[in-house]
Scaffold this active site. Sequence first.
Site, mmCIF file in Angstrom:
data_model
loop_
_atom_site.group_PDB
_atom_site.id
_atom_site.type_symbol
_atom_site.label_atom_id
_atom_site.label_comp_id
_atom_site.label_asym_id
_atom_site.label_seq_id
_atom_site.Cartn_x
_atom_site.Cartn_y
_atom_site.Cartn_z
ATOM 1 N N LYS A 13 0.788 -1.257 -0.151
ATOM 2 C CA LYS A 13 0.015 0.011 -0.036
ATOM 3 C C LYS A 13 0.846 1.216 -0.141
ATOM 4 O O LYS A 13 0.610 2.221 -0.725
ATOM 5 C CB LYS A 13 -1.177 0.190 1.212
ATOM 6 C CG LYS A 13 -1.827 -0.980 1.266
ATOM 7 C CD LYS A 13 -2.934 -1.123 2.317
ATOM 8 C CE LYS A 13 -2.195 -1.245 3.725
ATOM 9 N NZ LYS A 13 -1.271 -2.491 3.977
ATOM 10 N N ARG A 88 -9.834 0.108 8.863
ATOM 11 C CA ARG A 88 -9.408 -1.059 9.076
ATOM 12 C C ARG A 88 -10.573 -1.984 9.779
ATOM 13 O O ARG A 88 -10.205 -3.072 9.995
ATOM 14 C CB ARG A 88 -8.328 -1.017 9.958
ATOM 15 C CG ARG A 88 -6.847 -1.237 9.052
ATOM 16 C CD ARG A 88 -5.819 -0.811 9.910
ATOM 17 N NE ARG A 88 -4.407 -1.410 9.831
ATOM 18 C CZ ARG A 88 -3.355 -1.099 9.273
ATOM 19 N NH1 ARG A 88 -3.401 0.134 8.982
ATOM 20 N NH2 ARG A 88 -2.345 -1.775 9.160
ATOM 21 N N ARG A 127 11.716 -5.619 4.937
ATOM 22 C CA ARG A 127 11.312 -4.277 4.757
ATOM 23 C C ARG A 127 12.308 -3.096 5.491
ATOM 24 O O ARG A 127 12.527 -3.471 6.766
ATOM 25 C CB ARG A 127 9.852 -3.597 5.210
ATOM 26 C CG ARG A 127 9.564 -2.266 5.133
ATOM 27 C CD ARG A 127 8.047 -2.225 5.071
ATOM 28 N NE ARG A 127 7.314 -2.281 6.271
ATOM 29 C CZ ARG A 127 6.027 -2.292 6.323
ATOM 30 N NH1 ARG A 127 5.200 -1.878 5.481
ATOM 31 N NH2 ARG A 127 5.475 -2.812 7.453
ATOM 32 N N ARG A 160 11.370 -1.413 11.092
ATOM 33 C CA ARG A 160 10.179 -1.052 12.029
ATOM 34 C C ARG A 160 9.918 -2.280 13.150
ATOM 35 O O ARG A 160 10.270 -3.399 13.052
ATOM 36 C CB ARG A 160 8.824 -0.899 11.211
ATOM 37 C CG ARG A 160 8.685 0.436 10.511
ATOM 38 C CD ARG A 160 7.511 0.231 9.810
ATOM 39 N NE ARG A 160 6.060 -0.383 10.358
ATOM 40 C CZ ARG A 160 5.039 -0.393 9.710
ATOM 41 N NH1 ARG A 160 4.883 0.031 8.623
ATOM 42 N NH2 ARG A 160 3.795 -1.053 10.124
ATOM 43 N N ARG A 171 -0.500 -9.668 13.029
ATOM 44 C CA ARG A 171 -0.855 -8.555 12.380
ATOM 45 C C ARG A 171 -1.454 -9.097 11.230
ATOM 46 O O ARG A 171 -2.684 -8.594 10.624
ATOM 47 C CB ARG A 171 0.074 -7.536 11.708
ATOM 48 C CG ARG A 171 0.635 -6.590 12.938
ATOM 49 C CD ARG A 171 2.035 -6.127 12.589
ATOM 50 N NE ARG A 171 2.069 -5.107 11.167
ATOM 51 C CZ ARG A 171 3.339 -4.906 10.545
ATOM 52 N NH1 ARG A 171 4.222 -5.504 10.900
ATOM 53 N NH2 ARG A 171 3.028 -3.945 9.714
HETATM 54 P P1 ADP Z 1 2.065 -1.742 3.177
HETATM 55 O O1 ADP Z 1 2.219 -0.332 3.117
HETATM 56 O O2 ADP Z 1 0.952 -2.360 2.551
HETATM 57 O O3 ADP Z 1 2.318 -2.452 4.487
HETATM 58 P P2 ADP Z 1 4.827 -1.592 1.858
HETATM 59 O O4 ADP Z 1 4.465 -0.655 0.749
HETATM 60 O O5 ADP Z 1 5.435 -0.853 2.912
HETATM 61 O O6 ADP Z 1 3.397 -2.524 2.439
HETATM 62 O O7 ADP Z 1 5.729 -2.634 1.283
HETATM 63 C C1 ADP Z 1 5.950 -3.757 2.215
HETATM 64 C C2 ADP Z 1 7.405 -4.142 1.624
HETATM 65 O O8 ADP Z 1 7.322 -4.842 0.392
HETATM 66 C C3 ADP Z 1 8.410 -3.071 1.434
HETATM 67 O O9 ADP Z 1 9.731 -3.584 1.969
HETATM 68 C C4 ADP Z 1 8.369 -2.862 -0.226
HETATM 69 O O10 ADP Z 1 9.676 -2.422 -0.683
HETATM 70 C C5 ADP Z 1 8.163 -4.293 -0.809
HETATM 71 N N1 ADP Z 1 7.265 -4.355 -1.926
HETATM 72 C C6 ADP Z 1 5.943 -3.614 -1.987
HETATM 73 N N2 ADP Z 1 5.224 -3.768 -3.270
HETATM 74 C C7 ADP Z 1 6.085 -4.664 -3.698
HETATM 75 C C8 ADP Z 1 5.936 -5.507 -5.004
HETATM 76 N N3 ADP Z 1 4.816 -5.407 -5.599
HETATM 77 N N4 ADP Z 1 6.809 -6.565 -5.155
HETATM 78 C C9 ADP Z 1 8.144 -6.701 -4.437
HETATM 79 N N5 ADP Z 1 8.208 -5.975 -3.171
HETATM 80 C C10 ADP Z 1 7.199 -5.207 -2.863
HETATM 81 P P1 AMP Z 2 0.729 0.343 9.276
HETATM 82 O O1 AMP Z 2 1.759 1.309 9.137
HETATM 83 O O2 AMP Z 2 -0.505 0.634 8.308
HETATM 84 O O3 AMP Z 2 1.264 -0.902 8.998
HETATM 85 O O4 AMP Z 2 0.196 0.440 10.592
HETATM 86 C C1 AMP Z 2 1.050 0.133 11.630
HETATM 87 C C2 AMP Z 2 0.141 0.063 12.976
HETATM 88 O O5 AMP Z 2 -0.510 1.203 13.352
HETATM 89 C C3 AMP Z 2 -0.970 -1.203 12.902
HETATM 90 O O6 AMP Z 2 -0.530 -2.374 13.233
HETATM 91 C C4 AMP Z 2 -2.027 -0.482 14.194
HETATM 92 O O7 AMP Z 2 -1.446 -0.529 15.323
HETATM 93 C C5 AMP Z 2 -1.772 0.816 13.600
HETATM 94 N N1 AMP Z 2 -2.945 1.608 13.024
HETATM 95 C C6 AMP Z 2 -2.685 2.044 11.833
HETATM 96 N N2 AMP Z 2 -3.843 2.233 11.006
HETATM 97 C C7 AMP Z 2 -4.573 1.903 11.994
HETATM 98 C C8 AMP Z 2 -6.240 1.894 11.827
HETATM 99 N N3 AMP Z 2 -6.935 2.416 10.702
HETATM 100 N N4 AMP Z 2 -6.923 1.480 12.778
HETATM 101 C C9 AMP Z 2 -6.397 1.119 13.917
HETATM 102 N N5 AMP Z 2 -4.828 0.865 14.311
HETATM 103 C C10 AMP Z 2 -4.225 1.455 13.250
#
Ligand code: ADP
Ligand code: AMP
Length: 217
Positions: A13, A88, A127, A160, A171
Site C-alpha cells: 500500500k 481497518r 522491509r 520497524r 498483524r
Molecule cells: P504496506 O504499506 O502494505 O504495509 P509496503 O508498501 O510498505 O506495504 O511494502 C512492504 C515491503 O514490500 C517493502 O519492503 C516494499 O519495498 C516491498 N514491496 C512493496 N510492493 C512490492 C511488490 N509489488 N513487489 C516486491 N516488493 C514489494
Molecule cells: P501500518 O503502518 O499501516 O502497517 O500500521 C501500523 C500500526 O498502526 C498497525 O498495526 C496498528 O497498530 C496501527 N494502525 C494504523 N492504522 C490503523 C487503523 N486504521 N486502525 C487502527 N490501528 C491502526
Amino acid sequence: MYLVLLGPPGAGKGSQAELITREFGYPHISTGDIFRAAVKQESVLGIKAKQYMEQGLLVPDDLTNAMVADRLGAEDARKNFLLDGFPRTLDQAAFLDDYLEKTGRSLSLVFDIEATDDIIVKRLSGRRVCSCCSAIYHLENMPPKINGCCNACSGTLIQRSDDQPETIKERIKVYRKQTEPLKSYYARKGILRELDGGKPVEEVYACLRQFLVAPGA
Ligand code: ADP
Ligand code: AMP
C-alpha cells in the site's frame, strides 16, 4: 479523487501510495505513519497508540477515527486524498462514510491490494524504511543505492519494530479477521477495485493507474 488503499500489511500500500502521490499529487494519509510520528513525539495519542502497535493490534476506533477526522479536515484534503491503512474495521468504514457525507464528499474508489501470507512475511521481514522521510525499501526487492542510506534524503534506514516474526503473524491474523470484511462492504457499494499485489511494483501500479486515468474502467 477520494481514494482508499486496502490490503494486508506488506501488500504494498505504502509503495503504491508513493507512486500515486508522485504522479497525481494526492495527499498521502497513512494512519500508521501518523501514529508512528505521535509515538516518536511521545504525545498523548502516541503514548496510547504505542501499546497496541507494538503488539500488532489495532488502535481503538475512537482514537483512530478522531485522528482521521482531524486530518481530513485540513485544507489539502478538500479536493483529493489517498488514505493508506484506514479504514481497518467496519466501524471505521461507517465513520468515514458519515464524516465524508457531512462534509459533502464520498469515496471515489477503494483499491484492494492482495498478497498471500507467504509473500507478506517475506516483504515485511525485508522491509526497511527511512527514519527521516519514511521512504520504503526492501533488502532484496528494492535495495537502496547505498546500504542503510535513503536514496531520496540520505536518512538512515531502519527496521520497524513491528516487522518482527511474532508481530507480523499477529498483524496478519488481525487483518484477516477485522479488515478483510471491508472488501465486501466496498464491493456492495460498487467502488472496490482488486489488484494482485504479488506482481512487481511497476505492474501493480500500471493496473492501478488505469482506474485513475479512466475511473469508469
Ligand atoms: P504496506 O504499506 O502494505 O504495509 P509496503 O508498501 O510498505 O506495504 O511494502 C512492504 C515491503 O514490500 C517493502 O519492503 C516494499 O519495498 C516491498 N514491496 C512493496 N510492493 C512490492 C511488490 N509489488 N513487489 C516486491 N516488493 C514489494
Ligand atoms: P501500518 O503502518 O499501516 O502497517 O500500521 C501500523 C500500526 O498502526 C498497525 O498495526 C496498528 O497498530 C496501527 N494502525 C494504523 N492504522 C490503523 C487503523 N486504521 N486502525 C487502527 N490501528 C491502526
